[in-house]
Design an enzyme around this catalytic site. Structure first.
Site, PDB file in Angstrom:
ATOM      1  CD  GLU A 176      42.668 -49.693-123.662  1.00  0.00           C
ATOM      2  OE1 GLU A 176      42.023 -50.454-122.926  1.00  0.00           O
ATOM      3  OE2 GLU A 176      43.909 -49.725-123.729  1.00  0.00           O
TER       4      GLU A 176
ATOM      5  CG  ASP B 215      43.908 -54.081-116.673  1.00  0.00           C
ATOM      6  OD1 ASP B 215      44.760 -53.920-115.775  1.00  0.00           O
ATOM      7  OD2 ASP B 215      44.113 -54.792-117.675  1.00  0.00           O
TER       8      ASP B 215
ATOM      9  CE1 TYR C  63      42.456 -50.267-118.292  1.00  0.00           C
ATOM     10  CE2 TYR C  63      40.732 -50.425-119.955  1.00  0.00           C
ATOM     11  CZ  TYR C  63      42.064 -50.538-119.582  1.00  0.00           C
ATOM     12  OH  TYR C  63      42.988 -50.891-120.509  1.00  0.00           O
TER      13      TYR C  63
END
Length: 358
Positions: A50, A151, A133
């Site tokens: 991520e 996102d 996020y």
DNA sequence: TATTCGTGGGA
DNA sequence: TTCCCAAGAAT
């Protein structure tokens, strides 16, 4: 008129069914089948992916992810690593504060959380490099918390589903509320990844393939026939052009003179060849000149590079010097076989390459 | 809220 | 060539 899939639970079911058949297979994921068997992915790998994927394509991340998990298989390994080595492995991926925060985060998880990642989005969001996020994504994907994962893909999908006319980024609040409204209690991790896969493969920025979309019947933009009009975005301002000068000193054995940039700001903590003149908007602060007394020759073609918010045109000077020449303070000679391993950002690799070719 | 922070690929 | 943008965060 609202065509809310919140009022139509079968829609998230349709999306999950689509995901079960079309999920992208990625190194940091476990497939939908294993997930439904109760298995969860490694939080370390989810976190690492991520961070790397922030504003970065899956294709670009792939090889970096593989090298990182091979060299540092767990968060404790990364916490114990040299920061320099982390920066060297990150070199070329961009947004280098991510690498510094990655290291800091690993240290905190190792020292203050017993080597295990916190399992809630609220706790995750307190860690360096983890924003709204990423906190939601890790919590959903690694721990099945029904957190709203928003996102760029999800923004596109949702603004089309509801024909949200408010331009981004102002519409972020509304988008997040919509996502919170449609995120299911069951399989929230799969749902988040399904929304992102949908945006990446079907609900694309240009020419979306609505015919293949599992939720096209509840999509307001599709109904209106203008999905490509969304998301509406605020106008972006144009990029100025900065100019500067770079100096590539090449020793007789092929070594190149390098130095380290300041920890903060652009390319913070990365390596560079000596250069000047483009650091600030105005440019042209005091000219230091070349780092060594030598016979400097300007290359015929400057190096051009574009950063997020400005274009750069760099005049490159090269000098060939004897092996007895010492490096100035705070600089070092990097031998040819070590150059690849240096923490050189892409722009500096361009500069070095142009000087070694010419 | 607005700005700063990279890079490479594709249209 | 130029523009867009790709799993955003920090300040």
């Amino acid at each position: 008129m609202d065509t809310m899939i919140a009022s139509d639970p079968s829609n998230s079911v349709a999306l999950l069914a689509w995901y079960d058949r079309h999920a992208r297979r990625l190194p940091w994921r476990i497939g939908p089948q294993r997930r439904r068997d109760g298995e969860r992915p490694d939080p370390y790998r989810v976190w690492l992916s991520e961070i790397m994927l922030q504003q970065t394509t899956v294709a670009a991340v792939g090889p970096y992810f593989d090298r990182f998990v091979t060299r540092w298989p767990g968060v404790a390994d990364l916490a114990a690593a040299e920061t320099d080595h982390v920066m060297q492995e990150w070199a070329g991926l961009g947004y280098y504060s991510r690498a510094r925060n990655l290291k800091r985060c690993a240290e905190i998880v190792a020292s203050e959380h017993g080597g295990r990642f916190p399992e809630t989005s609220d706790e995750l969001a307190t860690l360096p490099g983890i924003g709204p996020y990423t906190a939601a994504a890790i919590a959903a994907i690694a721990f099945d918390e029904p957190a709203p994962v928003v996102d760029g893909n999800v923004e596109r999908v949702v603004t089309r589903l509801y024909r949200i006319e408010t331009p981004l980024p102002k519409a972020k609040t509304e988008v997040r509320a919509r996502v919170a409204g449609i995120t299911p209690e069951t399989r929230p991790g799969c749902f988040a990844q399904a929304m992102m896969d949908l945006g990446a493969t079907i609900c694309t920025p240009k020419r979306p393939t609505c015919a293949l979309c599992p939720v096209n019947e509840s999509c307001a933009a599709h109904a209106e026939g203008d999905p490509e009009r969304f998301p509406v975005k605020a106008p972006k301002k144009e990029k100025p052009t900065r100019t500067g000068t770079a100096y590539v000193a090449v020793r007789a054995d092929g070594a190149v003179l390098l130095r380290r940039r300041a920890e903060k700001g652009l390319l913070g903590g990365m390596a560079e060849v000596p250069n000047e003149g483009w650091a600030t908007k105005s440019g042209g602060e005091e000219a230091e000149g070349p780092p060594l007394r030598a016979d400097w020759v300007r290359l015929p073609a400057p190096v051009r590079h574009t950063f997020t918010h400005f274009h750069l045109v760099l005049d490159v000077y090269r000098a060939r010097v004897g092996r007895e020449i010492a490096a100035p303070a705070d600089a070092w000679w990097s031998a040819p076989d070590r150059l690849d391993g240096e923490a050189l950002p892409a722009v500096m690799r361009k500069v070095v390459a142009s000087a070694l070719e010419g």
